[in-house]
Design an enzyme around this catalytic site. Sequence first.
Site, short mmCIF file in Angstrom:
data_model
loop_
_atom_site.label_atom_id
_atom_site.label_comp_id
_atom_site.label_asym_id
_atom_site.label_seq_id
_atom_site.Cartn_x
_atom_site.Cartn_y
_atom_site.Cartn_z
CD1 TRP A 121 -8.66 19.70 75.72
CD2 TRP A 121 -8.18 17.41 75.69
NE1 TRP A 121 -9.53 19.08 76.55
CE2 TRP A 121 -9.37 17.82 76.63
CE3 TRP A 121 -7.82 16.05 75.66
CZ2 TRP A 121 -9.99 16.71 77.48
CZ3 TRP A 121 -8.54 15.30 76.51
CH2 TRP A 121 -9.53 15.50 77.23
CE LYS A 127 -15.03 18.30 75.53
NZ LYS A 127 -13.84 17.97 74.88
CG ASP A 148 -8.55 18.81 69.35
OD1 ASP A 148 -9.90 18.82 68.85
OD2 ASP A 148 -8.04 18.50 70.22
C1 LIG Z 1 -12.65 17.12 74.95
C2 LIG Z 1 -11.63 17.19 74.09
C3 LIG Z 1 -10.82 16.32 73.79
C4 LIG Z 1 -10.92 14.82 73.81
O1 LIG Z 1 -12.22 14.33 73.63
P1 LIG Z 1 -12.55 12.61 73.77
O2 LIG Z 1 -13.57 12.67 72.64
O3 LIG Z 1 -13.37 12.59 75.04
O4 LIG Z 1 -11.56 11.96 73.31
C5 LIG Z 1 -9.83 16.42 72.89
N1 LIG Z 1 -9.44 17.88 72.40
C6 LIG Z 1 -10.25 18.94 72.93
C7 LIG Z 1 -10.12 20.31 72.58
C8 LIG Z 1 -11.27 18.83 73.78
O5 LIG Z 1 -11.97 19.77 74.27
#
Ligand SMILES: *Cc1c(COP(=O)(O)O)cnc(C)c1O
Length: 353
Positions: free
Chosen positions: A99, A190, A166
């Site tokens: 990511w 998540k 993030d």
């Molecule tokens: C799943 C995830 C993403 C991507 O998320 P989307 O909403 O599918 O774009 C980005 N960063 C992390 C840490 C993730 O676990």
Amino acid sequence: MKLHNFSAGPCVLPKEVILKASEALLDFDNGLSLIEISHRSKAFVDVMEKARSLALELLGLEGKGYKALFLQGGASMQFLQVALNLLEKRAGYLNTGTWSDKAIKEAKLYDDIYEVASSKDAGYNYIPKGYDIPSDYDYFHCTSNNTIFGTQMKQFPKCDIPMVCDMSSDIFSRTLDFSQFDLIYAGAQKNMGPAGTTLVIVKEDILGKVSRKIPSMMDYKIHIGKSSMFNTPPVFAVYTSMLTMEWLKNLGGIKAIEEENEKKARLMYSEIDLNPLFKGYAAKDDRSYMNATFTLLNEDLKETFDTMCKEAGINGINGHRSVGGYRASMYNALSLDSVKALVEIMSELESKA
Ligand SMILES: *Cc1c(COP(=O)(O)O)cnc(C)c1O
């Protein structure tokens, strides 16, 4: 049979949240469904405002110059939206996994990106430490929890420039001084709600400093000016996220869930370490409390283990396609009992082998 949902995302949500969300699909406002009323109606505006204020309240960021937004496009869109709004000359990124790597790739489309450190050399199984962040950069970007590799930042660097994080896969899971960050983003699916919305928390004073023209939909300032209602918001995802945040607040907030998450992680990792059939993937100091990654050392036992898991109602533990092995995701709504059920199967396998 009780099902144990270890899915990495979209993930397990509290049963009571799913029940309330499904009721709102049938009747939310005087017989009308949540998904067929105007997003400008008082009933929905109240939901949006509640969701925005709960997010700040849970993180302890009320009255500190932050605004919460519920946007679309996933965390993946934040990879470019962050750069569009904050990147003028150069930014520093910590590369700790798939990511982060994707975030770097998108930001590079706009300006210069410097990787302050990377753990790519070791298959991203650890978190780099002791790197420098130049104080003349526009911002520093990191990923708090690496969902795919199962590593998690336990400490964040002292940073003289805005810090962007993030937190998609560990938001609301542990206590931190959240005011050390200037921008936090997290895809809802998540640890907060269904797919379809992304929480963005931004300190207003870092905005408005770049010279480029920003398209309206990508401009945080425009979304803030319109109270996160610049265009039609993803009403169902926002409502369900709000319910999950209420659930968490009623449990006692992040502090209370952190204790549960620690219990689950301790149990999981002690089994991985003590059971000779399994081996953890991530460096011990950097292990994620959300996603435990591990491999089964003897491939011949794979079929037996998979069958035993299936029979015990254990779902979603296959590792990400880029790592292989197994990954047990233990998000906020996963109960300690579910971890107990998985650990039991692992020790039963040991006694059989
Ligand atoms: C799943 C995830 C993403 C991507 O998320 P989307 O909403 O599918 O774009 C980005 N960063 C992390 C840490 C993730 O676990």
